[in-house]
Design a protein around this motif. Structure first.
Motif, PDB file in Angstrom:
ATOM      1  N   MET A   1       0.845  -1.184   0.000  1.00  8.03           N
ATOM      2  CA  MET A   1       0.000   0.000   0.000  1.00  8.03           C
ATOM      3  C   MET A   1       0.887   1.242   0.000  1.00  8.03           C
ATOM      4  SD  MET A   1      -2.961   1.172   2.689  1.00  8.03           S
ATOM      5  CE  MET A   1      -4.305   0.284   1.937  1.00  8.03           C
ATOM      6  N   LYS A   2       0.612   2.171  -0.907  1.00 11.65           N
ATOM      7  CA  LYS A   2       1.368   3.421  -0.993  1.00 11.65           C
ATOM      8  C   LYS A   2       0.671   4.476  -0.126  1.00 11.65           C
ATOM      9  CE  LYS A   2       1.453   3.681  -5.496  1.00 11.65           C
ATOM     10  NZ  LYS A   2       1.709   4.118  -6.870  1.00 11.65           N
ATOM     11  N   ILE A   3       1.367   4.873   0.933  1.00  7.92           N
ATOM     12  CA  ILE A   3       0.819   5.852   1.876  1.00  7.92           C
ATOM     13  C   ILE A   3       1.697   7.095   1.850  1.00  7.92           C
ATOM     14  CG2 ILE A   3       0.246   6.324   4.293  1.00  7.92           C
ATOM     15  CD1 ILE A   3      -0.100   3.282   4.636  1.00  7.92           C
ATOM     16  N   ALA A   4       1.030   8.267   1.760  1.00  8.77           N
ATOM     17  CA  ALA A   4       1.750   9.537   1.719  1.00  8.77           C
ATOM     18  C   ALA A   4       1.247  10.470   2.803  1.00  8.77           C
ATOM     19  CB  ALA A   4       1.575  10.194   0.351  1.00  8.77           C
ATOM     20  N   LEU A   5       2.126  11.353   3.210  1.00  6.55           N
ATOM     21  CA  LEU A   5       1.773  12.420   4.136  1.00  6.55           C
ATOM     22  C   LEU A   5       1.968  13.754   3.435  1.00  6.55           C
ATOM     23  CD1 LEU A   5       1.189  13.616   6.995  1.00  6.55           C
ATOM     24  CD2 LEU A   5       3.672  13.545   7.365  1.00  6.55           C
ATOM     25  N   PHE A   6       0.964  14.615   3.534  1.00  5.73           N
ATOM     26  CA  PHE A   6       1.080  15.998   3.086  1.00  5.73           C
ATOM     27  C   PHE A   6       1.085  16.842   4.363  1.00  5.73           C
ATOM     28  CE2 PHE A   6      -1.142  19.802   0.914  1.00  5.73           C
ATOM     29  CZ  PHE A   6       0.058  20.384   0.568  1.00  5.73           C
ATOM     30  N   PRO A   7       2.279  17.209   4.855  1.00  9.23           N
ATOM     31  CA  PRO A   7       2.351  17.967   6.102  1.00  9.23           C
ATOM     32  C   PRO A   7       2.270  19.471   5.854  1.00  9.23           C
ATOM     33  CG  PRO A   7       4.554  17.383   5.395  1.00  9.23           C
ATOM     34  CD  PRO A   7       3.602  16.824   4.360  1.00  9.23           C
ATOM     35  N   GLY A   8       1.762  20.181   6.828  1.00 14.30           N
ATOM     36  CA  GLY A   8       1.714  21.625   6.740  1.00 14.30           C
ATOM     37  C   GLY A   8       1.002  22.207   7.942  1.00 14.30           C
ATOM     38  N   SER A   9       0.977  23.522   8.012  1.00 18.39           N
ATOM     39  CA  SER A   9       0.251  24.167   9.106  1.00 18.39           C
ATOM     40  C   SER A   9      -1.215  24.397   8.724  1.00 18.39           C
ATOM     41  CB  SER A   9       0.927  25.484   9.502  1.00 18.39           C
ATOM     42  OG  SER A   9       1.001  26.353   8.398  1.00 18.39           O
ATOM     43  N   PHE A  10      -1.499  24.585   7.445  1.00 14.25           N
ATOM     44  CA  PHE A  10      -2.867  24.751   6.956  1.00 14.25           C
ATOM     45  C   PHE A  10      -3.618  25.786   7.782  1.00 14.25           C
ATOM     46  CE2 PHE A  10      -1.462  20.397   6.099  1.00 14.25           C
ATOM     47  CZ  PHE A  10      -1.465  20.432   4.724  1.00 14.25           C
ATOM     48  N   ASP A  11      -2.997  26.932   7.952  1.00  7.42           N
ATOM     49  CA  ASP A  11      -3.523  27.984   8.822  1.00  7.42           C
ATOM     50  C   ASP A  11      -3.739  29.279   8.060  1.00  7.42           C
ATOM     51  OD1 ASP A  11      -4.292  29.278  11.168  1.00  7.42           O
ATOM     52  OD2 ASP A  11      -2.238  29.771  11.724  1.00  7.42           O
ATOM     53  N   PRO A  12      -4.763  29.361   7.247  1.00  8.34           N
ATOM     54  CA  PRO A  12      -5.801  28.368   6.940  1.00  8.34           C
ATOM     55  C   PRO A  12      -5.455  27.565   5.690  1.00  8.34           C
ATOM     56  CG  PRO A  12      -6.461  30.470   6.047  1.00  8.34           C
ATOM     57  CD  PRO A  12      -5.109  30.679   6.720  1.00  8.34           C
ATOM     58  N   VAL A  13      -6.291  26.569   5.399  1.00  5.45           N
ATOM     59  CA  VAL A  13      -6.154  25.811   4.158  1.00  5.45           C
ATOM     60  C   VAL A  13      -6.514  26.739   3.001  1.00  5.45           C
ATOM     61  CG1 VAL A  13      -8.522  24.882   4.215  1.00  5.45           C
ATOM     62  CG2 VAL A  13      -6.727  23.642   2.983  1.00  5.45           C
ATOM     63  N   THR A  14      -5.800  26.606   1.892  1.00  4.07           N
ATOM     64  CA  THR A  14      -6.061  27.443   0.717  1.00  4.07           C
ATOM     65  C   THR A  14      -6.462  26.566  -0.471  1.00  4.07           C
ATOM     66  OG1 THR A  14      -3.814  27.329  -0.155  1.00  4.07           O
ATOM     67  CG2 THR A  14      -4.280  29.078   1.480  1.00  4.07           C
ATOM     68  N   LYS A  15      -6.917  27.215  -1.519  1.00  4.92           N
ATOM     69  CA  LYS A  15      -7.240  26.486  -2.747  1.00  4.92           C
ATOM     70  C   LYS A  15      -5.988  25.826  -3.332  1.00  4.92           C
ATOM     71  CE  LYS A  15     -11.358  29.041  -4.108  1.00  4.92           C
ATOM     72  NZ  LYS A  15     -11.993  29.907  -5.135  1.00  4.92           N
ATOM     73  N   ALA A  16      -4.829  26.406  -3.090  1.00  9.76           N
ATOM     74  CA  ALA A  16      -3.573  25.811  -3.562  1.00  9.76           C
ATOM     75  C   ALA A  16      -3.310  24.485  -2.845  1.00  9.76           C
ATOM     76  CB  ALA A  16      -2.417  26.789  -3.347  1.00  9.76           C
ATOM     77  N   HIS A  17      -3.550  24.443  -1.532  1.00  2.73           N
ATOM     78  CA  HIS A  17      -3.411  23.187  -0.789  1.00  2.73           C
ATOM     79  C   HIS A  17      -4.367  22.128  -1.343  1.00  2.73           C
ATOM     80  CE1 HIS A  17      -2.191  25.800   2.859  1.00  2.73           C
ATOM     81  NE2 HIS A  17      -1.099  25.145   2.491  1.00  2.73           N
ATOM     82  N   VAL A  18      -5.607  22.530  -1.552  1.00  2.00           N
ATOM     83  CA  VAL A  18      -6.629  21.594  -2.043  1.00  2.00           C
ATOM     84  C   VAL A  18      -6.223  21.022  -3.394  1.00  2.00           C
ATOM     85  CG1 VAL A  18      -9.041  21.380  -2.796  1.00  2.00           C
ATOM     86  CG2 VAL A  18      -8.487  22.681  -0.725  1.00  2.00           C
ATOM     87  N   ASP A  19      -5.692  21.857  -4.256  1.00  2.00           N
ATOM     88  CA  ASP A  19      -5.246  21.401  -5.573  1.00  2.00           C
ATOM     89  C   ASP A  19      -4.147  20.344  -5.442  1.00  2.00           C
ATOM     90  OD1 ASP A  19      -4.943  21.544  -8.516  1.00  2.00           O
ATOM     91  OD2 ASP A  19      -2.996  22.415  -7.984  1.00  2.00           O
ATOM     92  N   ILE A  20      -3.165  20.589  -4.584  1.00  2.00           N
ATOM     93  CA  ILE A  20      -2.072  19.624  -4.390  1.00  2.00           C
ATOM     94  C   ILE A  20      -2.631  18.298  -3.858  1.00  2.00           C
ATOM     95  CG2 ILE A  20       0.028  19.107  -3.077  1.00  2.00           C
ATOM     96  CD1 ILE A  20       0.480  21.203  -5.290  1.00  2.00           C
TER      97      ILE A  20
END
Length: 153
Positions: free
Chosen positions: A1-20
């Protein structure tokens, strides 16, 4: 199983984060969005509020799991079985910064591979830092934030 982590502060989440994140889902069996506490940034939202916000944004995506964590990101990767770390790149300066972190992470955990995803051109100027600044002065951030996140601001 391929598991990935997308780490960040997300303070706040942006449309750029959502796209990634949306572009990552097809590459992995499971994608964790890890909400880290960045000691070098002054936060706007609590970790709990960020977690609620991200759950609202990604509630219909079964491959995505939202988790808050502290400590070294590579240690958190190991704890969830992630062998990939996703990082978004908007600019050349992002690349230089992320490259240095990826190289350090590789020294600490050679079995965890960093994956860089370049942002779409329309998102390259969007950052949580800029969005926080607009919010501090009561500006309209709706064009930069997913609509599901607006109630949490």
């Amino acid at each position: 199983m391929k598991i990935a982590l997308f780490p960040g502060s997300f303070d706040p989440v942006t449309k750029a984060h959502v796209d990634i994140v949306k572009r990552s889902v097809g590459l992995f069996d499971k994608v964790y969005i890890g909400i880290g506490d960045n000691s070098s940034k002054k936060g706007l939202l609590s970790i709990e509020k960020r977690e609620q916000m991200l759950r609202a944004v990604f509630e219909t995506e079964p491959k995505i799991h939202i988790v808050a964590y502290d400590g070294l990101t590579v240690d958190f990767c190991k704890s969830i079985g992630a062998t990939f770390m996703i990082r978004g790149i908007r600019t050349v300066s992002d690349f230089e910064y992320e490259k240095a972190i990826a190289q350090m992470n590789h020294s600490l955990a050679p079995d965890i591979e960093s994956i860089f995803i370049v942002s779409k051109p329309g998102y390259s100027s969007i950052s949580s830092t800029i969005v926080r600044e607009i919010l501090r002065y009561h500006g309209d951030v709706s064009q930069f934030i997913p609509k599901e996140a607006i109630p949490y601001l």
